[in-house]
Design a protein around this motif. Structure first.
Motif, PDB file in Angstrom:
ATOM      1  N   VAL A 164       0.865  -1.177   0.000  1.00 55.15           N
ATOM      2  CA  VAL A 164       0.000   0.000   0.000  1.00 55.15           C
ATOM      3  C   VAL A 164       0.906   1.233   0.000  1.00 55.15           C
ATOM      4  CG1 VAL A 164      -1.758   1.304   1.249  1.00 55.15           C
ATOM      5  CG2 VAL A 164      -1.839  -1.206   1.228  1.00 55.15           C
ATOM      6  N   PRO A 165       0.774   2.123  -1.013  1.00 54.17           N
ATOM      7  CA  PRO A 165       1.759   3.204  -1.175  1.00 54.17           C
ATOM      8  C   PRO A 165       1.509   4.440  -0.322  1.00 54.17           C
ATOM      9  CG  PRO A 165       0.205   3.244  -2.982  1.00 54.17           C
ATOM     10  CD  PRO A 165      -0.182   2.065  -2.132  1.00 54.17           C
ATOM     11  N   PHE A 166       0.547   4.410   0.592  1.00 54.30           N
ATOM     12  CA  PHE A 166       0.293   5.594   1.414  1.00 54.30           C
ATOM     13  C   PHE A 166       0.122   5.209   2.883  1.00 54.30           C
ATOM     14  CE2 PHE A 166      -3.643   4.293  -0.741  1.00 54.30           C
ATOM     15  CZ  PHE A 166      -4.427   3.924   0.348  1.00 54.30           C
ATOM     16  N   LEU A 167       0.216   6.228   3.769  1.00 55.93           N
ATOM     17  CA  LEU A 167       0.032   6.041   5.200  1.00 55.93           C
ATOM     18  C   LEU A 167      -1.184   6.835   5.671  1.00 55.93           C
ATOM     19  CD1 LEU A 167       3.687   6.417   6.605  1.00 55.93           C
ATOM     20  CD2 LEU A 167       2.477   4.321   6.018  1.00 55.93           C
ATOM     21  N   ASP A 168      -1.838   6.335   6.689  1.00 56.21           N
ATOM     22  CA  ASP A 168      -2.971   7.032   7.290  1.00 56.21           C
ATOM     23  C   ASP A 168      -2.475   7.952   8.394  1.00 56.21           C
ATOM     24  OD1 ASP A 168      -4.741   5.667   5.674  1.00 56.21           O
ATOM     25  OD2 ASP A 168      -5.070   4.049   7.132  1.00 56.21           O
ATOM     26  N   LEU A 169      -3.120   9.118   8.519  1.00 59.09           N
ATOM     27  CA  LEU A 169      -2.777  10.085   9.560  1.00 59.09           C
ATOM     28  C   LEU A 169      -3.876  10.112  10.618  1.00 59.09           C
ATOM     29  CD1 LEU A 169      -0.785  12.429  10.396  1.00 59.09           C
ATOM     30  CD2 LEU A 169      -2.427  13.977   9.305  1.00 59.09           C
ATOM     31  N   TYR A 170      -3.456  10.092  11.889  1.00 57.58           N
ATOM     32  CA  TYR A 170      -4.390  10.147  13.008  1.00 57.58           C
ATOM     33  C   TYR A 170      -4.094  11.396  13.838  1.00 57.58           C
ATOM     34  CZ  TYR A 170      -5.165   5.177  11.973  1.00 57.58           C
ATOM     35  OH  TYR A 170      -5.463   3.986  11.354  1.00 57.58           O
ATOM     36  N   ALA A 171      -5.145  11.926  14.484  1.00 56.96           N
ATOM     37  CA  ALA A 171      -4.992  13.054  15.397  1.00 56.96           C
ATOM     38  C   ALA A 171      -5.332  12.571  16.799  1.00 56.96           C
ATOM     39  CB  ALA A 171      -5.894  14.202  14.984  1.00 56.96           C
ATOM     40  N   LEU A 172      -4.317  12.491  17.656  1.00 53.81           N
ATOM     41  CA  LEU A 172      -4.515  11.992  19.017  1.00 53.81           C
ATOM     42  C   LEU A 172      -4.857  13.145  19.955  1.00 53.81           C
ATOM     43  CD1 LEU A 172      -1.399   9.619  19.259  1.00 53.81           C
ATOM     44  CD2 LEU A 172      -3.627   9.168  18.209  1.00 53.81           C
ATOM     45  N   LYS A 173      -5.665  12.858  20.958  1.00 55.53           N
ATOM     46  CA  LYS A 173      -6.044  13.868  21.938  1.00 55.53           C
ATOM     47  C   LYS A 173      -4.931  13.997  22.985  1.00 55.53           C
ATOM     48  CE  LYS A 173     -11.044  13.293  21.353  1.00 55.53           C
ATOM     49  NZ  LYS A 173     -12.342  13.010  22.014  1.00 55.53           N
ATOM     50  N   GLY A 174      -3.955  14.845  22.667  1.00 53.38           N
ATOM     51  CA  GLY A 174      -2.809  15.024  23.555  1.00 53.38           C
ATOM     52  C   GLY A 174      -3.149  15.874  24.758  1.00 53.38           C
ATOM     53  N   ASN A 175      -2.145  16.156  25.573  1.00 54.80           N
ATOM     54  CA  ASN A 175      -2.325  16.974  26.765  1.00 54.80           C
ATOM     55  C   ASN A 175      -1.069  17.798  27.020  1.00 54.80           C
ATOM     56  OD1 ASN A 175      -0.462  15.161  28.226  1.00 54.80           O
ATOM     57  ND2 ASN A 175      -2.171  13.711  28.153  1.00 54.80           N
ATOM     58  N   ARG A 176      -1.144  18.653  28.044  1.00 60.12           N
ATOM     59  CA  ARG A 176      -0.043  19.570  28.332  1.00 60.12           C
ATOM     60  C   ARG A 176       1.278  18.823  28.553  1.00 60.12           C
ATOM     61  NH1 ARG A 176       0.107  24.726  30.515  1.00 60.12           N
ATOM     62  NH2 ARG A 176      -2.135  24.643  30.961  1.00 60.12           N
ATOM     63  N   ASP A 177       1.223  17.694  29.255  1.00 64.71           N
ATOM     64  CA  ASP A 177       2.438  16.945  29.586  1.00 64.71           C
ATOM     65  C   ASP A 177       2.853  15.972  28.491  1.00 64.71           C
ATOM     66  OD1 ASP A 177       2.566  18.182  32.084  1.00 64.71           O
ATOM     67  OD2 ASP A 177       1.170  16.711  32.957  1.00 64.71           O
ATOM     68  N   ASN A 178       2.048  15.846  27.438  1.00 64.38           N
ATOM     69  CA  ASN A 178       2.340  14.923  26.342  1.00 64.38           C
ATOM     70  C   ASN A 178       2.541  13.494  26.845  1.00 64.38           C
ATOM     71  OD1 ASN A 178       2.701  14.312  23.606  1.00 64.38           O
ATOM     72  ND2 ASN A 178       4.924  14.510  23.759  1.00 64.38           N
ATOM     73  N   VAL A 179       1.751  13.084  27.810  1.00 62.60           N
ATOM     74  CA  VAL A 179       1.841  11.756  28.407  1.00 62.60           C
ATOM     75  C   VAL A 179       0.529  11.022  28.180  1.00 62.60           C
ATOM     76  CG1 VAL A 179       2.133  10.454  30.545  1.00 62.60           C
ATOM     77  CG2 VAL A 179       3.470  12.528  30.157  1.00 62.60           C
ATOM     78  N   ALA A 180       0.618   9.779  27.713  1.00 64.88           N
ATOM     79  CA  ALA A 180      -0.582   9.000  27.433  1.00 64.88           C
ATOM     80  C   ALA A 180      -1.312   8.653  28.729  1.00 64.88           C
ATOM     81  CB  ALA A 180      -0.218   7.726  26.682  1.00 64.88           C
ATOM     82  N   GLU A 181      -2.630   8.555  28.652  1.00 63.58           N
ATOM     83  CA  GLU A 181      -3.439   8.202  29.815  1.00 63.58           C
ATOM     84  C   GLU A 181      -3.135   6.791  30.293  1.00 63.58           C
ATOM     85  OE1 GLU A 181      -8.178   8.544  31.099  1.00 63.58           O
ATOM     86  OE2 GLU A 181      -7.501   9.073  29.072  1.00 63.58           O
ATOM     87  N   LEU A 182      -2.795   5.914  29.351  1.00 64.22           N
ATOM     88  CA  LEU A 182      -2.477   4.527  29.680  1.00 64.22           C
ATOM     89  C   LEU A 182      -1.279   4.097  28.841  1.00 64.22           C
ATOM     90  CD1 LEU A 182      -3.406   2.018  31.302  1.00 64.22           C
ATOM     91  CD2 LEU A 182      -4.810   1.374  29.340  1.00 64.22           C
ATOM     92  N   SER A 183      -0.276   3.482  29.479  1.00 61.70           N
ATOM     93  CA  SER A 183       0.932   3.082  28.758  1.00 61.70           C
ATOM     94  C   SER A 183       1.146   1.578  28.848  1.00 61.70           C
ATOM     95  CB  SER A 183       2.162   3.808  29.320  1.00 61.70           C
ATOM     96  OG  SER A 183       2.464   3.314  30.607  1.00 61.70           O
ATOM     97  N   GLY A 184       2.162   1.095  28.116  1.00 64.75           N
ATOM     98  CA  GLY A 184       2.433  -0.339  28.056  1.00 64.75           C
ATOM     99  C   GLY A 184       3.014  -0.937  29.310  1.00 64.75           C
ATOM    100  N   GLY A 185       3.329  -0.095  30.290  1.00 62.51           N
ATOM    101  CA  GLY A 185       3.874  -0.629  31.533  1.00 62.51           C
ATOM    102  C   GLY A 185       2.898  -1.514  32.284  1.00 62.51           C
ATOM    103  N   VAL A 186       1.614  -1.451  31.925  1.00 62.41           N
ATOM    104  CA  VAL A 186       0.599  -2.253  32.618  1.00 62.41           C
ATOM    105  C   VAL A 186       0.423  -3.631  31.984  1.00 62.41           C
ATOM    106  CG1 VAL A 186      -0.629  -0.173  33.327  1.00 62.41           C
ATOM    107  CG2 VAL A 186      -1.301  -1.325  31.208  1.00 62.41           C
ATOM    108  N   ILE A 187       1.118  -3.893  30.867  1.00 59.62           N
ATOM    109  CA  ILE A 187       0.962  -5.175  30.165  1.00 59.62           C
ATOM    110  C   ILE A 187       1.669  -6.287  30.957  1.00 59.62           C
ATOM    111  CG2 ILE A 187       1.393  -6.442  28.025  1.00 59.62           C
ATOM    112  CD1 ILE A 187      -0.606  -4.174  27.732  1.00 59.62           C
ATOM    113  N   THR A 188       0.936  -7.351  31.251  1.00 65.08           N
ATOM    114  CA  THR A 188       1.521  -8.494  31.962  1.00 65.08           C
ATOM    115  C   THR A 188       1.762  -9.685  31.036  1.00 65.08           C
ATOM    116  OG1 THR A 188      -0.690  -9.290  32.582  1.00 65.08           O
ATOM    117  CG2 THR A 188       0.453  -7.841  34.147  1.00 65.08           C
ATOM    118  N   ASP A 189       1.065  -9.726  29.908  1.00 64.86           N
ATOM    119  CA  ASP A 189       1.248 -10.837  28.972  1.00 64.86           C
ATOM    120  C   ASP A 189       0.792 -10.386  27.591  1.00 64.86           C
ATOM    121  OD1 ASP A 189       1.947 -13.329  28.048  1.00 64.86           O
ATOM    122  OD2 ASP A 189       0.038 -14.274  28.596  1.00 64.86           O
ATOM    123  N   ALA A 190       1.390 -10.960  26.552  1.00 65.37           N
ATOM    124  CA  ALA A 190       1.004 -10.660  25.172  1.00 65.37           C
ATOM    125  C   ALA A 190       1.244 -11.893  24.321  1.00 65.37           C
ATOM    126  CB  ALA A 190       1.809  -9.469  24.644  1.00 65.37           C
TER     127      ALA A 190
END
Length: 1008
Positions: free
Chosen positions: A376-402
């Motif tokens: 596929v010759p193109f990429l999709d663009l997304y607009a994320l709801k960022g915040n002042r600290d530029n920190v995600a509400e939930l991160s991968g540190g909570v993953i216990t298994d995959a």
């Protein structure tokens, strides 16, 4: 010899243990040949190498646990076989640099403090030419800033480090805390990488920390998918979950941005037209007055800007004209843009004036691209709801298994399980998304993998799923990365080496060929020169080879191509011990002693010389092992093992055979009819000829030094940094023509023939200071484009970059060395050479008790090193083989030092012996007699060693530069022991009061 029975039993038991250790290698070899035959029969087509590889692996997996012999399975044998290095097996070797800068930023909670960030920038510059660890240079740069304090609440005295660092701590108190935290982070990175590699599926992987520098060595023998390995190792696994704006929410901003850019570019066009008119007047005026005014310079600048904006002039809608792909009315995807235009689109969105158009409620929006989908010759663009600290509400540190799984429609997915805290937050986020009919973006390393909606209410239990058009391999790698955890900081590949399996097999073939031929030549020579005694020495030599390989297998050492060279060289040098013994026995027989007495005294008299010669060589090998890396360590390991086994077999095994043969009164001649009287009654006055030798050596050394200062040496990427590729073509190519095309692309590049005329070694320093997967990919693509006219028609980029196994063309091996580690390698090489000279000087001083002997030996060694360097400097531009100065060359220099000392110590040992026996002789007569008595041994050993080296030089093409340096070293080392070391010792002894005709007490010159 006392205790013959114990020696015999030990030798037999040790031999059986070695055979047992090597049996595992034989068992794995037989089963792998079976698998190869099975795969070849199943997929006989020439272009089916990948299918054969899969079939071979499946076959070995299926019989892995079956018993082969005496309860040993293939898996058991594979785990204990003799390890082969990358140059023999193919695979990938990288050194990763864990970013200490990233760790410091994290510890400082990403502080904006000017002092902190100024110190980081200064440290980055200092590190380019520094041998210190990053943290030590950071401390120095930080303390240069007036009143800068680590324990500031804006730097390290933050809430994250409140248990370790308090406001009242001094900089000196904070330093050990920071070092401890950094060490913990690097250890964490090491464990994360180890877990990833354990799941990668290669046999005998090797991962180890390199000191306290934050560097981690990873070796994956047999790994072939270079891109997959690099992604696996460098992925930080920064998993985040973000709320997403819908397309219709962001479109008004995009429309306003497009209008702003359009107005700006229309204004630029008007300015460019006006400048174009003004330029005609300006050009006319320059014909009259060549002195440019400030106004002229301003016009020239405007003209340059106008030229840069030619692409912009053509744009009707700068932003919207870049949009590609299917149109959308709604959903999380804002727009789709052609891959080639994503950089420009991102630049527009980062423009401060453009971002100022965002509504207040969207001012922290983050624009992130989606995952690239194959074909596929193109990429999709997304607009994320960022915040002042530029920190995600939930991160991968909570993953216990995959785990990699399949969804209901058979699509590859990755399922994740969160801990209690993560599950609660996930339920909150999914509940909000359900009520707002919005999506949640799953973002890994700033790439959106999927943005699913929530259709059935809040999701409890913390279970989630990632989809993203994965294939099975991508899904497994992603699951492994998430399960292993994220790296605490970015990991940059500062050195890498990739060797294709075909090149590895060719290296094995050439190594074995040179090994067998060299061995046969030495076996024949020993019988020719010493008769039956030579045959006994040959048996001991074969036993020695068995011991070397057995010890390597037992220690799980890695056998490399330089390692094979080390073994073959050890064989050549091990002959020296037998030659010394046999020559001393011949001398005792000439004195009229019985065979039994001559053998006893011959072994006894030779022992001192053998030990001194091997200890000096062993000391250089130890320094090689301590300071060397990669191929140097492999060479040093085999050299040290070979020295130990050679001593045992020469002193004990050969003695067993000789004593056993003569115990019934059988006569054993230590020569043949053709060699019986060789070198007898030789009486060369070496001391008289020393001045001629001094002049000859001075001319050679000065010519070499002149060349070193004018045209220098051909330094490899090991020492200067850069990238090098071994590329094979279907037809012969002319290096100079290829080099022109490469320079047009890379600005600086070299192309040299390596072995056959259809194989080139290509080196470039293009973007040597930049790291990352994108840079590696860019350079590989540029290389492919530059070489396309010379490649097989229809060869794809993938086939070229991974080396087409069927067609035997493309990149067969590659290597990258960053400038920082190149500087470290150069420093280590310098200290290894200097260290070996100091150690040897002290050892000879200890053994011979006079500094004149040490001075003579070290002078000869300096002479030999300068001659080898001079020859390389004078000839590298026209020699038909690679003569780069790299780590292997340093191994060669140290081997030359060891060999030269070996020869010199034997000569000095005989001089010391004659000084004790002939106390009434003048010093000149004593020295000449000693030199003439060792001439047979010196020439014999040099000849056998040269036979070995020339054989390797002819058959082992990749090692020709390495072997050439050793050949020069052996020749000059033999010469210097006779005409440099001994004369220097003679002249210095004479000048401190030991006159030639004076009769000195024995104890003055002989070891007490």
């Amino acid at each position: 010899m006392q205790n013959k029975g114990i020696v015999r039993v030990f030798a037999i038991l040790f031999g059986l243990v070695c055979i047992y250790q090597l049996s595992y290698t034989y068992l794995t070899y037989t089963k792998e040949k079976e698998a190869e035959t099975y795969a070849q029969q199943k997929y006989p087509a020439e272009d089916a190498s990948k299918l054969r590889e899969i079939a071979q692996r499946q076959y070995l997996d299926s019989i892995g646990k079956e018993e082969i012999f005496a309860g040993i399975s293939y898996n058991d044998a594979k785990d204990k076989e003799l390890n082969k290095g990358l140059d023999l097996k193919g695979g990938i070797n990288v050194i990763l640099q864990i970013s200490v800068k990233d760790i410091l930023k994290g510890l400082a909670n990403y502080s904006k403090d000017p002092s902190f960030n100024k110190a980081l920038l200064a440290t980055d510059e200092t590190q380019k030419n520094s041998q210190n660890d990053y943290i030590d240079d950071f401390f120095k740069e930080f303390e240069k800033i007036p009143d800068a304090k680590f324990a500031s609440p804006d730097i390290f005295a933050n809430k994250n480090l409140s248990d370790d660092i308090t406001y009242d701590m001094t900089n000196e108190q904070v330093k050990p805390v920071l070092k401890k935290k950094i060490n913990e982070s690097v250890t964490s990175a090491f464990e994360v990488l180890r877990k990833r590699i354990d799941k990668f599926g290669v046999t005998q992987p090797n991962i180890q920390r390199l000191g306290e520098s934050g560097r981690i060595l990873v070796e994956l023998p047999g790994a072939k998918d270079v891109d997959r390995v690099k992604k696996l190792l460098q992925s930080t696994a920064q998993l985040e979950f973000w709320d997403v704006y819908k397309m219709e929410e962001v479109f008004p901003f995009l429309s306003a941005a497009n209008n702003l850019l359009k107005e700006r570019e229309e204004q630029q066009k008007k300015t460019a037209d006006k400048v174009a008119e003004t330029s005609e007047i300006a050009s006319d005026s320059t014909k009259v007055d060549s002195t440019a005014s400030k106004e002229d310079a301003a016009i020239a600048d405007l003209l340059e800007d106008a030229e840069d904006s030619t692409n912009l002039e053509k744009a009707v809608n700068p932003l919207f004209d870049l949009i590609a792909g299917p149109g959308r009315q709604s959903g999380p995807v804002v727009v789709s843009v052609a891959i080639k235009d994503t950089a420009q689109f991102s630049a527009y969105l980062r423009d401060p004036q453009v971002r100022a158009l965002l509504p207040v409620e969207q001012r922290y929006a983050k624009f992130v691209w989606g995952k690239q989908v194959k074909d596929v010759p193109f990429l999709d663009l997304y607009a994320l709801k960022g915040n002042r600290d530029n920190v995600a509400e939930l991160s991968g540190g909570v993953i216990t298994d995959a785990r990699q799984e399949y969804n209901q429609v058979g699509q590859v997915t990755v399922t994740m399980q969160m801990d209690g805290k993560g599950a609660k937050k996930w339920e909150e986020m999914t509940g909000r998304a359900f009520s707002q009919r919005s999506q949640i973006a799953i973002v890994l390393d700033d790439v959106v993998y999927s943005a699913p909606g929530v259709t059935s209410g809040p999701i409890g239990g913390g279970r989630s799923e990632i989809t993203g058009d994965f294939d099975i391999t991508e899904g497994q790698d992603l699951a492994n990365v998430l399960r292993a955890g994220k790296l605490p900081a970015s990991a940059d590949i500062i050195q890498s080496e990739v060797v294709g399996p075909s090149l590895g097999q060719e290296a094995i073939d050439s190594g074995i060929m040179s090994f067998i031929i060299a061995l046969v030549l030495i076996l024949i020579w020993m019988i020719f020169y010493y008769g039956k005694a030579g045959a006994f020495a040959d048996v001991a030599l074969v036993v020695n080879i068995l011991f070397i390989f057995g010890v390597l297998a037992g220690l799980k050492a890695v056998l490399t191509l330089p390692g094979i060279a080390g073994i073959v060289l050890t064989i050549g040098m091990s002959v020296d011990a037998n030659v010394l013994i046999f020559e001393r026995i011949r001398e005792e027989l000439t004195k009229g002693k019985s065979q039994k007495e001559a053998i006893k005294d011959g072994f006894s008299n030779a022992l001192s010389s053998i030990l001194d010669a091997n200890i000096t060589t062993g000391l250089t090998g130890l320094i090689l092992l301590v300071f060397g890396t990669g191929p140097i360590k492999g060479f040093a390991t085999t050299l040290l093992i070979g020295i130990a086994t050679s001593l045992f077999t020469a002193i004990f095994i050969t003695r067993l055979f000789i004593d056993g043969y003569g115990k019934n009164g059988k006569e054993l001649a230590f020569s043949t009819s053709m060699t019986k009287n060789l070198f007898k009654n030789v009486n060369i006055d070496f001391i008289v000829k020393r001045k001629v030798a001094y002049i000859f050596s001075a001319i050679i050394v000065l010519a070499g030094l002149g060349s070193l200062f004018t045209q220098g040496l051909d330094q490899g990427v090991d020492f200067v940094g850069g990238r090098t590729y071994t590329v094979r073509f279907a037809k012969d190519v002319v290096p100079t023509e290829v080099e022109k095309d490469l320079i047009a692309v890379f600005e600086s590049a070299q192309a040299k023939t390596l072995g056959a005329d259809n194989q080139l070694k290509i080196t470039t320093k293009y973007k040597v200071n930049e790291t990352g997967e994108e840079v590696d990919s860019e350079i590989s693509n540029k290389l492919f484009s530059a070489l396309k006219p010379y490649l097989t028609e229809g060869l794809s980029y993938e086939e070229f970059s991974n080396g087409d196994e069927d067609k035997q063309v493309g990149i067969m091996s590659s290597m990258k060395v960053g400038p920082t580690i190149a500087d470290d390698i150069k420093q280590a090489a310098f200290w290894s050479v200097l260290g070996s000279l100091i150690v040897v000087f002290l050892y000879i001083l200890l053994r011979f008790r006079r500094w004149q002997f040490s001075l003579g030996a070290v002078t000869a060694v300096f002479h030999d090193v300068l001659v080898v360097l001079g020859v390389f400097s004078l000839t590298w531009k026209f020699m038909p083989f690679n003569m780069e100065i790299d780590q292997a060359f340093i191994a060669a220099i140290l081997t030359v030092i060891g060999y030269s000392l070996n020869d010199t110590v034997v000569v000095f040992d005989r001089i010391r012996e004659f000084l004790g026996e002939h106390t009434g002789w003048p010093l000149r007569k004593t020295v000449n007699a000693a030199l003439n008595s060792t001439l047979s041994r010196t020439l014999n050993t040099s000849l056998t060693t040269l036979l070995v080296l020339v054989t390797i030089f002819i058959f082992a093409v990749p090692l020709r530069g390495f072997m050439f340096s050793l050949i020069i070293g052996v020749l000059v080392g033999t010469y210097s022991s006779l005409f440099i070391a001994t004369p220097v010792m003679f002249d210095t002894v004479s000048k401190v009061g030991l006159k030639e005709k004076e009769e000195k007490p024995k104890e003055d010159l002989v070891e007490a």
